[in-house]
Design an enzyme around this catalytic site. Structure first.
Site, PDB file in Angstrom:
ATOM      1  CG  HIS A  94      -1.703   0.584   0.754  1.00 42.78           C
ATOM      2  ND1 HIS A  94      -1.984   2.209   1.398  1.00 42.78           N
ATOM      3  CD2 HIS A  94      -3.597   0.756   1.562  1.00 42.78           C
ATOM      4  CE1 HIS A  94      -3.203   3.233   1.058  1.00 42.78           C
ATOM      5  NE2 HIS A  94      -3.850   2.288   1.158  1.00 42.78           N
ATOM      6  NE  ARG A  96      -3.244   7.553  -0.974  1.00 45.82           N
ATOM      7  CZ  ARG A  96      -3.525   6.564  -2.206  1.00 45.82           C
ATOM      8  NH1 ARG A  96      -3.407   6.401  -3.339  1.00 45.82           N
ATOM      9  NH2 ARG A  96      -3.205   5.318  -1.094  1.00 45.82           N
TER      10      ARG A  96
END
Ligand SMILES: Cc1cc2nc3c(=O)[nH]c(=O)nc-3n(C[C@H](O)[C@H](O)[C@H](O)COP(=O)(O)OP(=O)(O)OC[C@H]3O[C@@H](n4cnc5c(N)ncnc54)[C@H](O)[C@@H]3O)c2cc1C
Length: 609
Positions: free
Chosen positions: A236, A256
């Site tokens: 990740h 995000r």
């Protein structure tokens, strides 16, 4: 032989995360006797940590979404080595599974008109993740547990399975010990569902909990099942990097999705520098458009920060390697900047990302509403796992099923965020349904007493060796686990090379040898050293599998990036790599051709390109 308790079930589910709970609920609803075993307390499975949400094309926020887009996104993200049947079933059934969870009491965040709210996530064309702030896994586990306790399921908590038994070709039971007292239990079952989660603890930097030692993968492999896609490990892009005590802890992609941007030490949004060709048409090429996308503008394309995880992780590594990283070896993730765009930005951030706010405040003394976070890649998820039939989730061993992170197929070379939680619901239910059906259609099984004897002797081996002196002088289980994590992180990590992987595989083989001599002091009661000694062979088995498959795949695809073969090779897109235990005990590797996709699914992919 040491004493043991024998317990009978029609269906035994090993693992009480989202997949295991959903499987147990389905099997119990089919009217068979169900047992549920888990290593930790009920409610503490790894699923509880899930943050951002579960992907389902409900179309509540953008009505252009439907199963076809979700299917195409999943296949594109997985770089077309996915089990297309699983991707199809997942995309079609996820909306019903999410609505069912809501009907069972899950309190999702809402749209202004009262429907389930959906958020943006990497690789998903439209806002698709049903969520509860950034604590979606907690709500999922709570709901499934509340629903499950009324189904008459027998729960065996803090109980670790160390071996599976077979009766002829069929699986017939499991040998386990209770973690408190160290007493043995033999579970006899007509069908078993493995739902044991992932393998992240094979690496030194990981977002995964202590439970992720690849037990289900290894149990299935040693029981004769086939593993698949083990080279595909997801790193990740955003884990915490500082202070050292929090290294690897996840920073959700939801940051995000809510408008957070990635910057290097010079303040440059480097994700605009490298947008892959197959995503160019869907990706914003300027900051303004990217911002509008995160705020729900349907005419805007997603910002490059929301490209797939494998790509974002590699871009971060590039910045760090080329000297543009942050002081502690990461880059900056900035959500505080949205104060330039939104009134009440600080309140908005705290509302949408409450766990992230507290995580950074409490663990790193950083207020994310005012200050950028330092982040870097962390081992997060394994796409590889037990090879299963797409419809039934049965492995290659009759009666042995697998669902959730320990099963392979749905995600191919790279999982899209949010596709795991929906995977747990869709395939947990399917595994439970089909396991119950199998149990109904097949007669009773027996467990061989010699096999029980062997399992109990093996389990007590670490004490015998310590008492006999063999465990002294060599490394203990923690040291070996620690060395293994370093070997895997450095040798088979985010950027891979043939020579380094071959060396790592050799070292893993040596550790396997050393692990057979490990001794632990003390006794069976409350002894975490003993637990680690018994977990260790699982970690070593799956590490060997990851290394062998990664050496074999001489190309870069999804989560598997090779410095010596940086391009994708179309020939490698035609098969999966599988691993099986040979008669002589060695690990046998095979390239298995992916069956041709039906014309109607091919057409969906073409249409969505
Ligand atoms: C921090 C974090 C955030 C995430 N956020 C998201 C997200 O927002 N959306 C998303 O889709 N995915 C997310 N993921 C991924 C997702 O949470 C996992 O892939 C998923 O929860 C795995 O569920 P599972 O049911 O397969 O296994 P788990 O939930 O891990 O459950 C495994 C179970 O197996 C038991 N078990 C293991 N070994 C044994 C054994 N030997 N004997 C008995 N029991 C055993 C364990 O005790 C546990 O009960 C996230 C992951 C992390 C780490």
């Amino acid at each position: 032989m040491p004493e043991y308790e024998t317990i009978d079930h029609d269906v035994l589910v090993i693992g009480a995360g989202g997949a295991g709970l959903r499987a147990a609920i389905a099997a119990a609803a089919a009217g068979v006797k169900v047992g549920l075993v888990c290593k930790s307390l009920l409610g503490k499975a790894h699923t509880v940590m899930a943050e951002g949400g579960m992907a389902a094309s409900l179309g509540n926020v953008d009505d252009r979404d439907n199963w076809r887009v979700h299917f195409a996104d999943t296949m594109r993200g997985g770089q077309y080595v996915n089990n297309w049947r699983m991707a199809e079933l997942h995309a079609k059934e996820a909306p019903d599974r999410v609505r069912e969870l809501e009907a069972w009491g899950a309190l999702f965040d809402r749209t202004p008109d009262g429907r389930i709210l959906q958020r943006n996530f990497g690789g998903h064309r439209y806002p698709r993740l049903a969520h509860v702030g950034d604590r979606t896994g907690l709500e999922m586990i709570r709901t499934l547990q509340d629903h499950g306790v009324h189904q008459g399921i027998d729960v065996h908590m803090e109980c670790t399975v160390v071996t599976l038994f077979r009766d002829g070709e069929r699986v017939s039971g499991a040998f386990a010990y209770d973690r408190e007292r160290g007493r043995f239990r033999v579970f006899r079952a007509k069908a078993i569902v493995l739902a044991t989660g992932g393998i992240g603890r094979a690496f030194s930097i990981t977002s995964n909990s202590w439970e992720y030692t690849g037990d289900g993968h290894s149990l299935a492999y040693h029981a004769g099942a086939v593993l698949q896609d083990m080279e595909f490990v997801q790193f990740h892009p955003t884990g915490m990097v500082w202070p050292p005590s929090v290294k690897g802890i996840l920073v959700t992609e939801g940051v995000r999705g809510e408008g957070g941007v990635l910057k290097n030490k010079d303040g440059r949004r480097f994700m605009f520098d490298d947008i892959p060709d197959n995503y160019k048409s869907q990706t914003a090429d300027n900051e303004e458009e990217g911002w509008r996308y995160t705020q729900g503008d349907k005419n805007a394309r997603r910002p490059p920060e929301l490209l797939t995880r494998d790509h974002v992780a590699r871009c971060i590594m590039r910045e760090v390697r080329e000297g543009r990283g942050s002081p502690h070896g990461g880059v900056y993730l900035d959500i505080a900047w949205i104060k330039a765009r939104l009134p009440n930005a600080a309140e908005h951030i705290k509302k949408k990302l409450p766990s992230m706010y507290h995580q950074f405040k409490q663990l790193a003394d950083i207020d994310i509403t005012t200050t950028p976070m330092e982040v870097g890649p962390t081992t997060h998820y394994v796409m590889g796992g037990i090879r299963v039939d797409g419809d039934s989730q049965m492995s290659t061993v009759p009666g042995l099923f697998a669902a959730g992170e320990c099963a392979a197929g749905l995600h191919g070379a790279n999982r899209l965020g949010g596709n795991s939680l929906s995977d747990l619901l869709v395939f947990g239910k399917r595994a439970g349904d089909y396991a119950a059906k199998f149990a109904r259609e097949h007669g009773a099984v027996s467990v061989d007493s010699a096999a029980i004897d062997a399992a109990s002797r093996w389990s007590l081996g670490p004490f015998e060796r310590a008492a006999g002196g063999n465990g002294r002088g060599g490394d203990g289980p923690y040291q070996i686990q620690n060395r293994l994590q370093g070997i895997m992180q450095d040798g088979v990590g985010i950027v891979r090379r043939e020579d380094e992987m071959v060396r790592a595989l050799g070292e893993v083989r040596k550790l396997q040898e050393e692990a057979t001599r490990v001794g632990v002091p003390g006794n069976r009661e409350y002894n975490p050293g003993w637990h680690t000694a018994l977990d260790l062979p699982n970690l070593l088995t799956i590490s060997e599998a990851v290394a062998r498959a990664a050496i074999e795949r001489r190309e870069s695809r999804g989560g598997h990036f090779r410095d010596d073969y940086p391009e994708k090779d179309p020939q490698y897109g035609t098969f999966n790599i599988t691993l099986k235990k040979a008669a002589d005990g060695s690990m046998q590797l095979e390239r298995v051709t992916i069956p041709p996709m039906p014309a109607e699914l091919k057409a969906v992919i073409e249409e969505m390109k």
